[in-house]
Design an enzyme around this catalytic site. Structure first.
Site, PDB file in Angstrom:
ATOM      1  N   CYS A  59      86.427  32.845 -47.687  1.00 29.10           N
ATOM      2  CA  CYS A  59      85.868  33.199 -46.377  1.00 29.10           C
ATOM      3  C   CYS A  59      84.405  33.573 -46.467  1.00 29.10           C
ATOM      4  CB  CYS A  59      86.653  34.371 -45.786  1.00 29.10           C
ATOM      5  SG  CYS A  59      86.541  35.870 -46.778  1.00 29.10           S
ATOM      6  N   GLY A  60      83.866  33.602 -47.677  1.00 32.83           N
ATOM      7  CA  GLY A  60      82.474  33.948 -47.839  1.00 32.83           C
ATOM      8  C   GLY A  60      82.230  35.439 -47.951  1.00 32.83           C
TER       9      GLY A  60
END
Length: 287
Positions: A125-126
């Protein structure tokens, strides 16, 4: 000037040298290798850093003053807040490496484990990258930032390059070393540390100052290298009042120094000192 080419490296974990010969400008055809001479090489080794048995980092560094390195690295990387949080430092030298085992008090160890957990996570998801950036750009608490210290006298600053020439030992042997030194408020060069890495040289100096009880908010610290953000961060975390570099700083490091109350100066080869922090009235202010 003719180039010098390495012929053969002589192995050795503590000292190393090489036989070199000079190449004529047209190439090595006909070069007289019988005129080889000894040239010292900068020492480099892999330094494995562990805290209470937990592997933390491997740094390529010059394998000396490692106790100083242990203290300076730990403080500048936010592992500890003060040297008294280190209970023991042991160094195990090997042929081309060294193991640096640092024993922390439990409170510091818990803080280190929490910091490591904050940097771990899924990258899908970063979020992991975002948290890593936040950690890398984490500023000190606002209540720990005070006003800028008075600037050092001009006479102390103008002699910085000469000070390095006088106290650097490894550089005269190999010609390929970074250095950091501390000059007291009375103008005395009290400490100098050298390393193949500019960050390591500063960590070693900071650690040496802490171990000897030197108040870093007084006097100034000088480095031979360009001053990037990481050097400014290390200086701020260690409580340095004034940082002087022999090369111009980066824009990010100047902004950070101004925000954190660190005096940041560049001592030019012509002998003039340029003040970047505190913010001058003009774009560049000279001493």
């Amino acid at each position: 000037m003719p180039e010098c080419q390495s012929v053969d490296a002589i192995p050795g974990s503590r000292e190393a040298g090489t036989d070199t010969y000079c190449l004529p400008e047209g190439g090595d055809s006909g070069a007289d290798r019988s005129q080889a001479h000894r040239q010292g090489l900068a020492q480099e080794a892999a330094i494995a850093i562990s805290y209470n048995g937990l592997n933390h980092a491997v740094m390529m560094a010059t394998p000396d003053n490692l106790a100083d390195f242990a203290v300076g690295f730990s403080i500048s990387n936010r592992v500890i807040d003060s040297p008294d949080q280190i209970l023991d430092i042991s160094v195990d030298y090997q042929q081309h490496s060294a193991c640096l085992e640092i024993t922390l008090v439990q409170r510091a160890l818990h803080g280190l484990k929490a910091m490591r957990r904050n940097l771990a996570g899924s990258g899908s998801c970063g979020l992991c990258g975002t948290e890593a950036l936040q950690q890398a750009l984490l500023r000190p608490p606002a209540n720990s930032i005070g006003p800028n210290r008075p600037l050092p006298p001009q006479a102390h600053l103008r002699s910085v390059r000469e000070r390095f020439q006088q106290v650097q030992k490894h550089r005269h042997h190999s010609g390929a070393m970074h250095a950091a030194l501390y000059v007291s408020s009375h103008g005395q060069t009290l400490l100098c540390r050298e390393d193949i890495g500019r960050h390591n040289a500063l960590d070693k100096l900071l650690g040496a100052c802490f171990r000897q009880g030197i108040a870093l908010e007084q006097g100034f610290v000088a480095v031979t290298s360009r001053c990037g953000l990481e050097l400014v961060q290390k200086a701020v975390r260690a409580g340095v009042g004034t940082l002087v570099s022999l090369s111009a700083p980066s824009d990010f490091s100047v902004r950070w120094a101004r925000d954190c109350g660190l005096n940041l100066l560049h001592q030019t080869a012509r002998g003039e000192g340029r003040i970047y922090s505190p913010a001058p009235e003009s774009d560049e202010e000279c001493l």
